[in-house]
Design an enzyme around this catalytic site. Structure first.
Site, PDB file in Angstrom:
ATOM      1  CD  GLU A 180      -4.434  -0.776   9.305  1.00  0.00           C
ATOM      2  OE1 GLU A 180      -3.426  -1.918   9.148  1.00  0.00           O
ATOM      3  OE2 GLU A 180      -4.816  -0.333   8.020  1.00  0.00           O
ATOM      4  CD  GLU A 215      -3.597   0.315   1.411  1.00  0.00           C
ATOM      5  OE1 GLU A 215      -4.613   1.198   1.169  1.00  0.00           O
ATOM      6  OE2 GLU A 215      -3.392  -0.631   2.653  1.00  0.00           O
TER       7      GLU A 215
END
Ligand code: BGC
Length: 727
Positions: free
Chosen positions: A610, A343
């Site tokens: 996260e 990502e």
């Protein structure tokens, strides 16, 4: 930037694929040189060398921009690098421009060329007054380089013995030079070197090196090996519950460095790659593994550190250190969500959530000036803001609330922290277009007609299958519309424009919000979540703040913890402490059981995770699908540490700390707090210390600034200097 505009774009006559291509130009220079400048850029990432010596220290130059519209050119002073017989080389690897993943997403967004290419001009001024300009063109040679494979996610393969036996003339091609611009952002450079802390043989029998800190960069290593051996370094952020090397969370990113041994000793580091890691695993490593042969090099944008925070609780200090590392790791030319998996993108939501904290920790004015120019370049004609900037997802006609609002929130923060009115002027039309986009997707003041990420990763209902479930999305979207219109209205006023019509629309939306989602100052039961109450309070939507705040406080104290995701978390402590619930705010900050900020600290984190439970108490993982250990978003709590625990606040009417408001909030669980921010006006400091029930405060106001101290409800005006108070 000047002579590069007369140079020609060159590429390899063969397909460059994922290889490094080296363009070169030899020249003789016999006269005395006064000065020499190299202007260079590439489609891909480049390393320029003169006579084998690297030009400049910009890693992964020319950085990442919306290439189809904006490509940065760097100018280097290369006086002193030349002799009589010279060779100028520009090596180019795919980087963000031409790596496969981006190629797949980019499609037509490539600049008409998904292969790598370069353009450069070397201008030499001689003592006798002659000027010589050497430019890229059909007389340049082109050969494949020793980095025989390199892509952003998979890493690279380096073959020190490789020699292209078919060098050829570079191929000239036509391409618009109008996209070229002088470098606007900070350069990315090597910032720190971390020694290997420990060599571990894991239960699986693998050789792993721990650098003790999750980070972004690469490893420099000494290697000999046996000729023909393929030595492999893999990168990972964590070990699993059994203590084995864990890479499932990298998803499809191989994140490897492969060295093809030639039996000679080398000290090597990559030219074109970066990784997010704390641990490396060695495979096919026939040399004795010694710690001194491995160094982790931390790489990030060259921002000046400006903010510091410390308190009597070591766990909070570790949290703060993790926040700083989160920023270092994710400010590599664009603000990324994470640096490790497949990502590493400029997610807008993450950037807006963290921008305030970012601008206190470091001087990010130049960094955001560049990224916001890319945001504007990528905004669609109909006003929507793509989810990631640079937009590698292709055209995007959907804007998600709290993500797309980066278009208003980030420029506004640049104004608040740095008094940068240029960014506001430059962003004004883009903000207007974005607000119009929302209005077209709204009905009667409620933004109901778009797809949204919601309160991403919250604990009210999100799951690995649907991370956006939880707080009603049209509630979040309408709240953000109200907030973004407020920012636009203020921006218009500062730019001398009439904002009355916009303010009327905002009022209408506030009424609609109250009608749809609230009743008697409370979020209606069917919409009741911590995040809903936080937004109603923090964006000034509620008409009964005490009642909404009581509801929020009850929602927190009844379950004893936070439940917020990306949207609610940045404002949660503010919404509580701004409305009299400071003790609850501190309880959330100081809690170390899951879910909380300190849970990851307790579990040994060195960066921000996260998820609130990226690793669970028993060592198992949240999920393999989306589990980064270096996501800065929840690190946004640092703006509460600076602004409330230490109490250093910006006064909007005199931004950039020209007038400071000191309003620290103490708590019996801490005996001292101190913070400082190196502002445009100078060093601003706040500290408090509690002893025997007495609290002493000390505030430092730089020359040219003034401040208001608010303690125990009493306001005192102070000027430059150091001021002490006690309670
Ligand atoms: C990213 C996030 C991002 C999100 C969109 C994720 O995959 O890592 O941080 O904001 O997608 O909701």
């Amino acid at each position: 930037m000047k002579n590069i505009l007369n140079a020609q774009w060159i590429k390899s006559p063969k397909s460059s694929g994922n290889r490094e291509v080296v363009f070169s130009k030899s020249f003789v220079s016999e006269k005395e040189i006064i000065n020499a400048t190299l202007e260079v850029t590439a489609l891909g990432v480049y390393v320029a060398k003169i006579n084998g010596q690297r030009v400049g220290d910009f890693i992964l130059a020319p950085g990442w921009t919306t290439y189809r519209k904006r490509l940065q050119v760097d100018s280097y002073d290369v006086t002193g690098m030349m002799g009589k017989n010279n060779i100028l080389e520009v090596g180019v690897a795919p980087g963000w421009k031409a790596s496969e993943y981006f190629g797949r997403h980019n499609g037509d967004l490539h600049l008409g060329n998904s292969e790598t290419a370069a353009i450069f001009a070397l201008t030499i001024n001689y003592a006798d007054g002659e000027t010589r300009i050497l430019t890229s063109g059909g007389d340049c040679m082109c050969e494949n380089g020793k980095t025989v494979h390199s892509t952003v996610y998979d890493g690279y393969i380096y073959d020190p013995a490789y020699k292209d036996i078919f060098p050829a003339k570079a191929q000239v091609f036509e391409k618009d030079r109008g996209v070229l611009l002088d470098r606007q952002g900070e350069k990315v450079i090597e910032q720190e070197r971390l020694e290997a802390k420990e060599i571990i043989i894991t239960p699986k029998g693998e050789t792993v090196i721990d650098f003790g800190q999750n980070m972004t960069g690469y490893v420099e290593f000494r290697i000999k090996g046996n000729k023909g051996e393929r030595a492999v370094i893999s990168h990972a952020e964590v070990l699993d519950a059994e203590g084995n090397f864990y890479t499932d969370n990298l998803r499809s990113a191989k994140a490897q460095a492969v060295f093809l041994c030639d039996g000679k000793e080398h000290i090597h580091k990559p030219d074109y790659n970066f990784y997010g890691f704390r641990y490396i695993r060695l495979e096919n490593w026939s040399d004795e593994v010694k710690k001194e042969n491995f160094t982790a090099i931390v790489v990030h944008s060259d921002m000046k550190r400006t903010g510091y925070f410390e308190c009597s609780d070591e766990r909070v200090n570790k949290l703060f250190s993790n926040i700083i590392w989160g920023q270092k790791s994710n400010f590599l030319d664009v603000p990324t969500d994470c640096p490790q998996r497949d990502e590493r993108l400029g997610w807008t939501g993450d950037a807006q959530v963290f921008v305030k904290t970012a601008s206190y920790n470091y001087d990010v004015e130049r960094f955001f000036t560049k990224w916001l120019a890319d945001l504007r370049a990528d905004q669609t004609d109909w006003g929507s803001i793509p989810h990631v900037i640079p937009n590698v997802f292709g055209m995007d006609d959907n804007s998600s609330a709290a993500w797309a609002d980066a278009a208003t929130i980030c420029p506004w923060q640049m104004y608040l922290t740095y008094a940068n009115t240029e960014i506001l002027k430059d962003s004004l039309e883009s903000m207007k277009k974005y607000i119009e986009y929302i209005e077209e997707h709204s009905y009667d003041g409620i933004w109901s007609n778009s797809w949204h990420f919601g309160d991403w990763l919250n604990l009210d209902g999100s799951s690995p299958e649907d991370c956006s479930k939880g707080t009603e999305k049209s509630l979040i979207a309408t709240a953000y519309y109200i907030y973004s219109t407020e920012i636009l209205a203020k921006t218009m006023a500062l730019c001398g424009e009439d904002n009355a019509e916009l303010l009327a629309k905002r009022e209408n939306s506030i009424k609609a919000f109250r009608r749809e989602f609230m009743s008697e100052g409370r979020i209606k039961p069917e919409f009741e979540t911590q995040t809903a109450a936080v937004l109603a309070l923090h964006f000034g939507i509620t008409d009964n703040a005490p009642e909404t705040a009581k509801q929020l406080n009850d929602l927190v104290t009844e379950c004893g913890h936070l439940k917020t995701g990306f949207v609610g978390t940045p404002y949660l402590l503010h919404a509580l402490s701004d409305n009299g619930y400071t003790e609850t705010a501190y309880s959330l900050l100081l809690r170390e059981e899951y879910p909380s900020w300190l849970f990851s600290v307790k579990m040994g984190a060195t960066t921000i995770w996260e998820h609130w439970d990226s690793i669970r108490e028993d060592g198992t993982m949240w999920s393999t699908s989306m589990n980064s250990f270096n996501h800065y978003a929840y690190g946004s709590v640092a703006d509460w540490l600076y602004g409330d625990a230490a109490g250093i606040k910006i006064d909007e009417s005199k931004p950039a700390f020209e007038h400071i408001v000191f309003a620290p909030l103490t708590d019996g669980r801490l005996t001292y707090v101190k913070a400082s921010i190196d502002t445009r006006k100078g060093l601003v400091k706040s500290r408090w210390k509690t002893e025997n029930g007495k609290t002493e405060y000390e505030f430092t106001v730089p020359e040219g600034a003034t401040a208001t101290v608010i303690l125990g409800g009493k306001e005192t005006e102070i000027g430059a200097g150091v001021h002490k108070f006690h309670e």
